[in-house]
Design a protein around this motif. Structure first.
Motif: not given
Length: 169
Positions: A80, A82-85, A87-88, A117, A122-123, A126
């Motif tokens: 985690y 760039f907090k990007s789509e 990565e999701i 995590t 990764f948070p 989320l």
């Protein structure tokens, strides 16, 4: 219900399959990956050398060797950064590709660790939402796996999953 929560050590589960939060080399590391490799024994590392590594979001299967589970699905979660789509989506793919392998092999029980995590940052809130929603959607459309267990090694993850289940009931 086809989803369960457990608090404990994923290496202790007797199941058709556990899911390892692996490194791209598939040769072990820290956290859950290291614990799985240590308990499974050197035969796991030797077998994983034949798999040619694994990209983020993909999944590969191996025997579990000295573990009580029968098989291990190795999946490489995203860092985690760039907090990007993307990565999701990569994290969703970890669960989807692992579930597709379980479906293909008609595994009854699959135990997931909390992918990405730990050291990958990764948070947890989320990641738990992504994993829970991905698994729930998959189970609604597929017969296998018959049961998915989220194995939480820490209280924070356990509470997050408990809250998600309460919201859905």
């Amino acid at each position: 219900m086809r989803i369960e929560l457990h608090f404990g050590d994923i290496t202790e589960y007797t199941a058709d399959c556990i899911v390892n939060a692996a490194r791209p080399s598939l040769l072990g590391g820290g956290g859950v990956d290291g614990a799985i490799h240590r308990k499974a024994g050197m035969a796991l590392s030797e077998f994983c050398k034949t798999l040619g590594g694994c990209s983020v979001g993909e999944a590969k299967i191996s025997p579990a060797f000295n573990l009580p589970a029968q098989n291990i699905i190795h999946t490489v979660g995203p860092r985690y950064l760039f907090k990007s789509e993307s990565e999701i989506q990569d994290l969703k793919n970890c669960y989807l590709n692992s579930l597709e392998i379980a479906k293909k092999h008609k595994f009854k029980t699959v135990v997931f660790s909390n992918i990405s995590t730990g050291a990958y940052g990764f948070p947890k809130d989320l990641a738990s939402t992504i994993s829970f929603e991905t698994v729930t959607s998959f189970l609604l459309e597929n017969e296998f796996p018959e049961k998915v267990i989220f194995c939480c090694y820490d209280v924070e993850n356990l509470e997050l999953y408990l809250n998600l289940i309460k919201e859905k009931i």
